[in-house]
Design an enzyme around this catalytic site. Structure first.
Site, PDB file in Angstrom:
ATOM      1  N   GLY A  95       0.855  -1.389   0.123  1.00 20.21           N
ATOM      2  CA  GLY A  95       0.183  -0.158  -0.061  1.00 20.21           C
ATOM      3  C   GLY A  95       0.892   1.319   0.204  1.00 20.21           C
ATOM      4  O   GLY A  95       2.053   1.089   0.474  1.00 20.21           O
ATOM      5  N   ARG A 122      -1.581   8.763   3.705  1.00 21.33           N
ATOM      6  CA  ARG A 122      -1.566   9.811   4.992  1.00 21.33           C
ATOM      7  C   ARG A 122      -0.448  10.287   5.661  1.00 21.33           C
ATOM      8  O   ARG A 122      -0.005  10.898   6.489  1.00 21.33           O
ATOM      9  CB  ARG A 122      -2.580   9.507   6.107  1.00 21.33           C
ATOM     10  CG  ARG A 122      -4.058   9.400   5.616  1.00 21.33           C
ATOM     11  CD  ARG A 122      -5.070   9.254   6.828  1.00 21.33           C
ATOM     12  NE  ARG A 122      -5.196   7.520   6.905  1.00 21.33           N
ATOM     13  CZ  ARG A 122      -5.638   6.977   7.803  1.00 21.33           C
ATOM     14  NH1 ARG A 122      -5.989   7.558   8.982  1.00 21.33           N
ATOM     15  NH2 ARG A 122      -5.602   5.667   7.913  1.00 21.33           N
ATOM     16  N   GLY A 160      -6.548  -4.950  -3.077  1.00 25.48           N
ATOM     17  CA  GLY A 160      -6.760  -5.310  -1.746  1.00 25.48           C
ATOM     18  C   GLY A 160      -6.105  -6.099  -1.122  1.00 25.48           C
ATOM     19  O   GLY A 160      -5.275  -6.964  -1.712  1.00 25.48           O
ATOM     20  N   THR A 161      -6.535  -6.514   0.342  1.00 25.13           N
ATOM     21  CA  THR A 161      -5.659  -7.508   0.915  1.00 25.13           C
ATOM     22  C   THR A 161      -5.498  -8.961   0.655  1.00 25.13           C
ATOM     23  O   THR A 161      -4.722  -9.499   0.651  1.00 25.13           O
ATOM     24  CB  THR A 161      -6.062  -7.315   2.579  1.00 25.13           C
ATOM     25  OG1 THR A 161      -7.285  -7.329   2.840  1.00 25.13           O
ATOM     26  CG2 THR A 161      -5.543  -5.930   3.022  1.00 25.13           C
ATOM     27  N   GLU A 196     -16.157  -4.847   7.125  1.00 26.50           N
ATOM     28  CA  GLU A 196     -15.385  -3.711   7.174  1.00 26.50           C
ATOM     29  C   GLU A 196     -16.159  -2.573   7.633  1.00 26.50           C
ATOM     30  O   GLU A 196     -17.449  -2.576   7.318  1.00 26.50           O
ATOM     31  CB  GLU A 196     -14.865  -3.472   5.859  1.00 26.50           C
ATOM     32  CG  GLU A 196     -13.868  -4.457   5.602  1.00 26.50           C
ATOM     33  CD  GLU A 196     -12.728  -4.491   6.379  1.00 26.50           C
ATOM     34  OE1 GLU A 196     -11.861  -3.591   6.409  1.00 26.50           O
ATOM     35  OE2 GLU A 196     -12.479  -5.669   7.028  1.00 26.50           O
ATOM     36  N   ARG A 213      25.369   6.104  18.106  1.00 27.87           N
ATOM     37  CA  ARG A 213      24.395   5.501  17.100  1.00 27.87           C
ATOM     38  C   ARG A 213      25.245   4.424  16.386  1.00 27.87           C
ATOM     39  O   ARG A 213      26.531   4.154  16.558  1.00 27.87           O
ATOM     40  CB  ARG A 213      23.999   6.590  16.318  1.00 27.87           C
ATOM     41  CG  ARG A 213      25.245   7.076  15.519  1.00 27.87           C
ATOM     42  CD  ARG A 213      24.765   8.634  14.762  1.00 27.87           C
ATOM     43  NE  ARG A 213      25.622   9.361  14.214  1.00 27.87           N
ATOM     44  CZ  ARG A 213      26.215   9.305  12.923  1.00 27.87           C
ATOM     45  NH1 ARG A 213      25.409   8.479  12.029  1.00 27.87           N
ATOM     46  NH2 ARG A 213      27.146   9.881  12.276  1.00 27.87           N
ATOM     47  N   ALA A 260      46.854  20.852  22.631  1.00 26.00           N
ATOM     48  CA  ALA A 260      45.739  21.392  22.276  1.00 26.00           C
ATOM     49  C   ALA A 260      45.654  22.021  21.045  1.00 26.00           C
ATOM     50  O   ALA A 260      46.956  22.736  20.723  1.00 26.00           O
ATOM     51  CB  ALA A 260      45.179  22.293  23.320  1.00 26.00           C
TER      52      ALA A 260
HETATM   53  C1  UD1 Z   1      -7.627  -4.008   7.588  1.00 23.30           C
HETATM   54  C2  UD1 Z   1      -8.707  -4.937   7.323  1.00 23.30           C
HETATM   55  C3  UD1 Z   1      -9.459  -4.824   8.600  1.00 23.30           C
HETATM   56  C4  UD1 Z   1      -8.534  -4.571   9.783  1.00 23.30           C
HETATM   57  C5  UD1 Z   1      -7.263  -3.705   9.631  1.00 23.30           C
HETATM   58  C6  UD1 Z   1      -6.431  -3.771  10.672  1.00 23.30           C
HETATM   59  C7  UD1 Z   1      -9.202  -5.795   5.181  1.00 23.30           C
HETATM   60  C8  UD1 Z   1     -10.373  -5.835   4.028  1.00 23.30           C
HETATM   61  N1  UD1 Z   1      -9.209  -5.079   6.243  1.00 23.30           N
HETATM   62  O1  UD1 Z   1      -8.078  -2.812   6.952  1.00 23.30           O
HETATM   63  O2  UD1 Z   1     -10.609  -5.729   8.939  1.00 23.30           O
HETATM   64  O3  UD1 Z   1      -9.380  -4.149  10.926  1.00 23.30           O
HETATM   65  O4  UD1 Z   1      -6.459  -4.190   8.341  1.00 23.30           O
HETATM   66  O5  UD1 Z   1      -5.416  -2.843  10.637  1.00 23.30           O
HETATM   67  O6  UD1 Z   1      -8.232  -6.487   5.134  1.00 23.30           O
HETATM   68  N2  UD1 Z   1      -2.102  -3.787   1.320  1.00 23.30           N
HETATM   69  C9  UD1 Z   1      -1.420  -4.525   0.142  1.00 23.30           C
HETATM   70  N3  UD1 Z   1      -2.234  -4.494  -0.946  1.00 23.30           N
HETATM   71  C10 UD1 Z   1      -3.273  -4.017  -1.304  1.00 23.30           C
HETATM   72  C11 UD1 Z   1      -3.847  -3.613  -0.065  1.00 23.30           C
HETATM   73  C12 UD1 Z   1      -3.505  -3.255   1.118  1.00 23.30           C
HETATM   74  O7  UD1 Z   1      -0.296  -4.886   0.346  1.00 23.30           O
HETATM   75  O8  UD1 Z   1      -4.012  -4.307  -2.215  1.00 23.30           O
HETATM   76  C13 UD1 Z   1      -1.519  -3.700   2.508  1.00 23.30           C
HETATM   77  C14 UD1 Z   1      -1.196  -2.429   3.134  1.00 23.30           C
HETATM   78  O9  UD1 Z   1      -0.148  -1.881   2.534  1.00 23.30           O
HETATM   79  C15 UD1 Z   1      -1.336  -2.503   4.600  1.00 23.30           C
HETATM   80  C16 UD1 Z   1      -2.235  -3.916   4.790  1.00 23.30           C
HETATM   81  O10 UD1 Z   1      -2.293  -4.287   3.538  1.00 23.30           O
HETATM   82  O11 UD1 Z   1       0.065  -2.708   5.023  1.00 23.30           O
HETATM   83  C17 UD1 Z   1      -3.690  -3.437   5.175  1.00 23.30           C
HETATM   84  O12 UD1 Z   1      -4.205  -2.537   4.219  1.00 23.30           O
HETATM   85  P1  UD1 Z   1      -5.193  -1.400   4.702  1.00 23.30           P
HETATM   86  O13 UD1 Z   1      -5.595  -0.772   3.321  1.00 23.30           O
HETATM   87  O14 UD1 Z   1      -4.575  -0.438   5.472  1.00 23.30           O
HETATM   88  O15 UD1 Z   1      -6.489  -2.108   5.349  1.00 23.30           O
HETATM   89  P2  UD1 Z   1      -7.432  -1.403   6.431  1.00 23.30           P
HETATM   90  O16 UD1 Z   1      -8.322  -0.774   5.708  1.00 23.30           O
HETATM   91  O17 UD1 Z   1      -6.374  -0.963   7.561  1.00 23.30           O
END
Ligand code: UD1
Ligand code: MG
Length: 437
Positions: free
Chosen positions: A14, A18, A84-85, A161, A306, A398
């Site tokens: 993603g 923000r 999507g996830t 969701e 560091r 020095a």
């Molecule tokens: C997701 C969950 C939600 C949960 C929340 C917890 C889904 C549909 N929803 O929502 O139920 O409460 O996480 O934090 O899964 N990502 C990808 N590829 C994509 C989309 C997202 O790799 O196509 C990655 C993003 O970079 C991120 C993670 O998946 O690291 C979660 O994606 P994000 O869009 O933040 O999901 P949420 O809306 O937070």
């Protein structure tokens, strides 16, 4: 004892809109370590997970570069576009094929998750002979999270969701933490059946719950007690908040081991720094990276350490001193206004105020070493131009600029001769006051 193999998939494709940044979200750092590094370290330190797949998309090259350079057991899998996830996990499916073990899915932007929690989660899944376990948590303000939906018998049946939820579902306070344990063999087919007919037009990973329930598989939720661990980073404010949480944990661990910290509000020490008992940390100290500091030292106020400092016992690192990638042996003092970089300092060395190790040539871009052996001392305002060695018990006058090695028990000094013009000021005053009349 777990007799299943476990692999992880970490979602990191993603954009992180923000964050308002050119840098991909998962490469933002806390104590110089990217968020993704915290998740990978937590996973690798479980001892139960042998291989990881990171799903990359936005600025994939940068993320892959970091992963390849730092994690041997981790492969990156490209997801473009980001649909999507659920689609993200499906991209790793061809690499898992007929894998007969558990797959843990996590997000690359939740750096506070601990190895202990991941292991407890796997153990819970295993003890319950589950096909799918979802990590959940109870949030007073569940806004923006997916909600854990249960039927009237309290059986976990779906995740909805926020954007798809009705008012009754929105009132649910048990949320989806976004961490899953999947029995790959029985659940892998769910990924081909995901639909995107939802409010966001995305393939939701969360829909595998409904799929598994319909197939009468064993679906569980594991309620996490320490909500802090699933804190997800979406903004620069979240990044600062996570830094505070991580720092506080780190300071508590050090104090429990006998380190004295004067002001926990102005002291920042990375979780990977080890410090011996009875060392005193004075206010406004900032320590990043992996370091070891011995016993009975005094650090600060206003010191910066560091990137792999190794500091012995009874060492004094004073105010406005920066130490980078250097080894400092017992009973040595670097008390004020100095920079010690890429150096080796012996024991009983005394570094005068304002001593600088000039370790970097900005034209050749080469960094070189400064070696200062036991008992040597540098006078105030010395510059040691690396590579250079100051041998045992040698003394630097020095204000000197040292460009050659100095032999043991010798004095090295570069200084133009002192001239004193007797009564010069008086003559000037008389000259000017006479002139103005
Ligand atoms: C997701 C969950 C939600 C949960 C929340 C917890 C889904 C549909 N929803 O929502 O139920 O409460 O996480 O934090 O899964 N990502 C990808 N590829 C994509 C989309 C997202 O790799 O196509 C990655 C993003 O970079 C991120 C993670 O998946 O690291 C979660 O994606 P994000 O869009 O933040 O999901 P949420 O809306 O937070
Ligand atoms: Mg999110």
């Amino acid at each position: 004892m777990l007799n299943k193999k476990v692999k992880s998939i970490i979602l990191a494709a993603g954009k992180g809109t923000r964050m308002k940044s050119d840098l991909p979200k998962v490469l933002h750092c806390i104590f110089n370590k990217p968020l993704l590094g915290y998740v990978l370290d937590a996973v690798n330190n479980t001892g139960s997970i042998d291989e990881n797949f990171v799903i990359v998309g936005h600025e994939a090259d940068k993320v892959e570069d970091y992963v390849v350079k730092n994690y041997e057991n981790t492969k990156c899998v490209l997801q473009t576009p980001q649909l999507g996830t659920g689609d993200a996990v499906n991209k790793a499916a061809p690499l898992l094929n007929d894998f007969n073990g558990y797959v843990i899915v996590l997000c690359g932007d939740t750096p506070l998750i601990s190895s202990q929690t991941i292991n407890n989660f796997i153990e819970f899944h295993d003890n319950n002979h589950a096909d799918l376990t979802v990590m959940s948590a109870i949030f007073e303000n569940p806004k923006n999270y997916g909600r854990i939906i249960r039927d009237k018998n309290n059986k976990f049946i779906a995740i909805v969701e926020e954007k798809d939820a009705n008012p009754q579902q929105k009132a649910v306070k048990e949320i989806n933490a976004g961490i899953y344990c999947i029995n790959w063999r029985t659940v892998r087919d769910s990924f081909n059946s995901l639909q995107n007919n939802n409010a966001q037009g995305e393939y939701y990973l969360t829909d595998i719950v409904k799929w598994a329930v319909e197939k009468n598989l064993n679906v569980q939720s594991y309620i996490l007690e320490n909500n802090e661990e699933i804190f997800g980073i979406n903004s620069k404010l979240h990044l600062a908040e996570a830094t505070k949480i991580l720092n506080k944990k780190s300071l508590i661990r050090l104090m429990e081991n006998g380190v004295q910290i004067t002001d926990i509000d102005s002291t920042f020490i990375s979780p990977e720094t080890v410090i011996g008992a009875d060392t005193i940390i004075l206010p406004n100290v900032y320590i990043t990276g992996k370091n070891t500091i011995g016993k009975n030292c005094k650090i600060g106020p206003f010191a910066h350490i560091r990137d792999g400092a190794k500091i012995g016992n009874n060492v004094r690192i004073g105010n406005f001193v920066e130490i980078k990638k250097s080894e400092i042996k017992d009973n040595t003092n670097v008390s004020h206004l100095s920079y010690i970089g890429d150096s080796e300092l012996g024991s009983h060395v005394n570094i005068g105020a304002g001593t600088i190790t000039a370790n970097y040539n900005p034209i050749s871009k080469v960094k070189s070493k400064t070696i200062i052996k036991d008992g040597a001392n540098t006078g105030s305002n010395s510059v040691l131009v690396a590579p250079v060695t100051i041998n045992e018990m040698a003394s630097i006058g020095a204000g000197s600029v040292i460009t050659k090695d100095v032999e043991a028990y010798s004095l090295a000094i570069t200084r133009s001769p002192l001239k004193i013009f007797s009564q010069w000021v008086r003559k000037k005053i008389e000259q000017y006051s006479g002139g103005s009349k």
